[in-house]
Design an enzyme around this catalytic site. Structure first.
Site, PDB file in Angstrom:
ATOM      1  CD  GLU A   1      82.518  34.704 -20.673  1.00 41.49           C
ATOM      2  OE1 GLU A   1      81.565  34.039 -20.234  1.00 41.49           O
ATOM      3  OE2 GLU A   1      82.875  35.796 -20.181  1.00 41.49           O
TER       4      GLU A   1
ATOM      5  CB  ALA B   1      74.828  46.618 -24.065  1.00 38.74           C
TER       6      ALA B   1
ATOM      7  NE  ARG C   1      67.894  41.130 -17.997  1.00 37.53           N
ATOM      8  CZ  ARG C   1      67.852  41.672 -16.811  1.00 37.53           C
ATOM      9  NH1 ARG C   1      66.701  41.783 -16.193  1.00 37.53           N
ATOM     10  NH2 ARG C   1      68.945  42.112 -16.221  1.00 37.53           N
TER      11      ARG C   1
HETATM   12  P1  FAD Z   1      66.715  36.189 -17.216  1.00 40.06           P
HETATM   13  O1  FAD Z   1      66.529  34.746 -16.995  1.00 40.06           O
HETATM   14  O2  FAD Z   1      65.811  36.873 -18.163  1.00 40.06           O
HETATM   15  O3  FAD Z   1      66.646  36.905 -15.815  1.00 40.06           O
HETATM   16  C1  FAD Z   1      66.800  38.311 -15.694  1.00 40.06           C
HETATM   17  C2  FAD Z   1      66.148  38.778 -14.398  1.00 40.06           C
HETATM   18  O4  FAD Z   1      64.741  38.633 -14.495  1.00 40.06           O
HETATM   19  C3  FAD Z   1      66.579  37.953 -13.192  1.00 40.06           C
HETATM   20  O5  FAD Z   1      66.621  38.813 -12.073  1.00 40.06           O
HETATM   21  C4  FAD Z   1      65.458  36.944 -13.025  1.00 40.06           C
HETATM   22  O6  FAD Z   1      65.347  36.494 -11.707  1.00 40.06           O
HETATM   23  C5  FAD Z   1      64.266  37.773 -13.486  1.00 40.06           C
HETATM   24  N1  FAD Z   1      63.205  36.944 -14.118  1.00 40.06           N
HETATM   25  C6  FAD Z   1      63.360  36.064 -15.126  1.00 40.06           C
HETATM   26  N2  FAD Z   1      62.163  35.515 -15.471  1.00 40.06           N
HETATM   27  C7  FAD Z   1      61.246  36.084 -14.641  1.00 40.06           C
HETATM   28  C8  FAD Z   1      59.845  35.972 -14.483  1.00 40.06           C
HETATM   29  N3  FAD Z   1      59.133  35.127 -15.260  1.00 40.06           N
HETATM   30  N4  FAD Z   1      59.235  36.701 -13.540  1.00 40.06           N
HETATM   31  C9  FAD Z   1      59.933  37.554 -12.738  1.00 40.06           C
HETATM   32  N5  FAD Z   1      61.272  37.718 -12.842  1.00 40.06           N
HETATM   33  C10 FAD Z   1      61.921  36.998 -13.775  1.00 40.06           C
HETATM   34  N6  FAD Z   1      75.456  39.623 -20.384  1.00 40.06           N
HETATM   35  C11 FAD Z   1      75.675  40.246 -21.562  1.00 40.06           C
HETATM   36  O7  FAD Z   1      75.220  41.377 -21.740  1.00 40.06           O
HETATM   37  N7  FAD Z   1      76.371  39.626 -22.588  1.00 40.06           N
HETATM   38  C12 FAD Z   1      76.886  38.374 -22.453  1.00 40.06           C
HETATM   39  O8  FAD Z   1      77.498  37.841 -23.374  1.00 40.06           O
HETATM   40  C13 FAD Z   1      76.691  37.693 -21.209  1.00 40.06           C
HETATM   41  N8  FAD Z   1      77.178  36.438 -21.016  1.00 40.06           N
HETATM   42  C14 FAD Z   1      76.908  35.789 -19.844  1.00 40.06           C
HETATM   43  C15 FAD Z   1      77.338  34.467 -19.674  1.00 40.06           C
HETATM   44  C16 FAD Z   1      77.071  33.766 -18.512  1.00 40.06           C
HETATM   45  C17 FAD Z   1      77.548  32.333 -18.356  1.00 40.06           C
HETATM   46  C18 FAD Z   1      76.344  34.409 -17.456  1.00 40.06           C
HETATM   47  C19 FAD Z   1      76.054  33.675 -16.186  1.00 40.06           C
HETATM   48  C20 FAD Z   1      75.906  35.713 -17.600  1.00 40.06           C
HETATM   49  C21 FAD Z   1      76.180  36.418 -18.794  1.00 40.06           C
HETATM   50  N9  FAD Z   1      75.719  37.724 -18.985  1.00 40.06           N
HETATM   51  C22 FAD Z   1      75.949  38.369 -20.179  1.00 40.06           C
HETATM   52  C23 FAD Z   1      75.033  38.442 -17.906  1.00 40.06           C
HETATM   53  C24 FAD Z   1      73.515  38.180 -17.901  1.00 40.06           C
HETATM   54  O9  FAD Z   1      72.943  38.669 -19.095  1.00 40.06           O
HETATM   55  C25 FAD Z   1      72.954  38.905 -16.692  1.00 40.06           C
HETATM   56  O10 FAD Z   1      73.398  38.230 -15.521  1.00 40.06           O
HETATM   57  C26 FAD Z   1      71.457  39.100 -16.660  1.00 40.06           C
HETATM   58  O11 FAD Z   1      71.178  39.979 -15.583  1.00 40.06           O
HETATM   59  C27 FAD Z   1      70.633  37.834 -16.396  1.00 40.06           C
HETATM   60  O12 FAD Z   1      70.576  37.096 -17.523  1.00 40.06           O
HETATM   61  P2  FAD Z   1      69.617  35.825 -17.684  1.00 40.06           P
HETATM   62  O13 FAD Z   1      69.952  35.320 -19.012  1.00 40.06           O
HETATM   63  O14 FAD Z   1      69.720  34.906 -16.530  1.00 40.06           O
HETATM   64  O15 FAD Z   1      68.193  36.563 -17.686  1.00 40.06           O
END
Ligand code: FAD
Length: 295
Positions: free
Chosen positions: A17, A51, A107
């Site tokens: 990464e 962001a 997200r």
């Molecule tokens: P989601 O799946 O949308 O979840 C976000 C939140 O909403 C969680 O708390 C989840 O439990 C909740 N949620 C989801 N669906 C529902 C639903 N239907 N009902 C109720 N609650 C729900 N961040 C950056 O800004 N840029 C990056 O490049 C980046 N790279 C990353 C790479 C990796 C491998 C990882 C693990 C994380 C990365 N992140 C990055 C951080 C990530 O964007 C955050 O951890 C974010 O808070 C969660 O992302 P997600 O894609 O799992 O979101």
């Protein structure tokens, strides 16, 4: 070959990464790091997506460079932060035109200085919607050779209160078209195996690649915990503090990460994704210490 195809092959994948540079000096460090790491013949390199508008442009530049080089496939991170649906469609279209085949749909974290996450008024709320959007755009352009990854959270899964929602969210991502997941950083092999086993029991079959971070100084240990909410293990913090100099601290951090990575591979992990902080030394030492055979 997409990352989905690579994961279907038997051998573990190796990947790194990187994050987009913010200054010309950081750009030059990143380019050197990419060249050095490319020599280890990784399966892909992922590029985070910030962001802020400027770093989003820089992310796209790094992805473009990798795609144009045709040496290491880029995994383009995408987030829902600060962008309308139409803007996200345009980013995905541009990437597809440049030959990018692999996306990590997230997200995203809130911009610096903003405590909570707020969707763009015309944007997406959750990562699974972004998975669906990438699939839709690819379909509209007749692109079939594509894979989409998502985030998974082993340390959160270890906490009873997050477990069911975490599995529901991962299933929603799979149902929307995700092909694989990459984990947030964590430090215990059994957290990974518990997540994978519980996911399989819940009908979630996508491969989960663990992310491993060589933590090579105390400052980084503190920052990693702040960013992820996952505590850095006390024994690693103690080893970093006790180290006589930078080299000894790096050796301690790499040793800790290598033991974790080997444990994960022994437990059946389909690959290791190494967080580099855009520096090659610790990542190279980790690859060496893991003894991952590259063919
Ligand atoms: P989601 O799946 O949308 O979840 C976000 C939140 O909403 C969680 O708390 C989840 O439990 C909740 N949620 C989801 N669906 C529902 C639903 N239907 N009902 C109720 N609650 C729900 N961040 C950056 O800004 N840029 C990056 O490049 C980046 N790279 C990353 C790479 C990796 C491998 C990882 C693990 C994380 C990365 N992140 C990055 C951080 C990530 O964007 C955050 O951890 C974010 O808070 C969660 O992302 P997600 O894609 O799992 O979101």
């Amino acid at each position: 070959m997409t990352i989905r195809d690579l994961l279907a092959a038997a051998r573990p994948t190796l990947s790194y990464e990187l994050f987009p540079p913010r200054t010309p000096a950081a750009q030059s460090t990143l380019e050197q790091t990419m060249d050095v790491l490319a020599a280890t013949r990784p399966d892909f390199m992922s590029i985070t997506y910030g962001a802020a508008g400027t770093t989003q442009g820089a992310s796209r530049d790094v992805v473009r460079r990798l795609a144009a080089d045709h040496t290491v496939p880029p995994l383009a991170h995408l987030t829902c932060v600060g962008q309308s649906r139409a803007e996200l469609v345009a980013v995905v279209e541009a990437y597809l035109e440049e030959g990018v085949q692999d996306f990590l749909a997230l997200r995203g974290d809130p911009p610096r200085g903003q405590a909570d996450w707020r969707p763009h008024p015309d944007g997406l709320l959750y990562a699974h919607e972004l998975v669906a959007l990438v699939r839709e755009v690819a379909h509209a352009h007749g692109v079939t050779n594509l894979s989409v990854g998502v985030a998974a959270f082993p340390a959160q899964h270890a906490l009873e209160r997050f477990r069911q929602l975490g599995l529901d969210v991962l299933r929603a991502k799979q149902d929307a078209g995700a092909d694989f997941a990459i984990t947030q950083v964590f430090y215990q092999v059994d957290q990974y195996t518990a997540l994978v086993e519980d996911a399989a029991a819940a009908g979630i079959r996508i491969p989960v690649i663990p992310e491993v971070m060589p933590i090579v100084n105390t400052r980084r240990a503190v920052r990693a915990a702040e960013l992820t909410g996952v505590d850095t293990p006390a024994e690693l913090c103690a080893a970093l503090e006790a180290a006589e100099d930078d080299a000894a601290a790096r050796a301690a951090g790499v040793d800790h990460a290598a033991r974790l990575a080997r444990g994960l591979l022994d437990a059946g992990a389909p690959g290791i994704h190494i967080i580099t902080f855009n520096q090659s030394a610790a990542a190279l030492e980790l690859v060496d210490a893991m003894g991952l055979v590259r063919g």
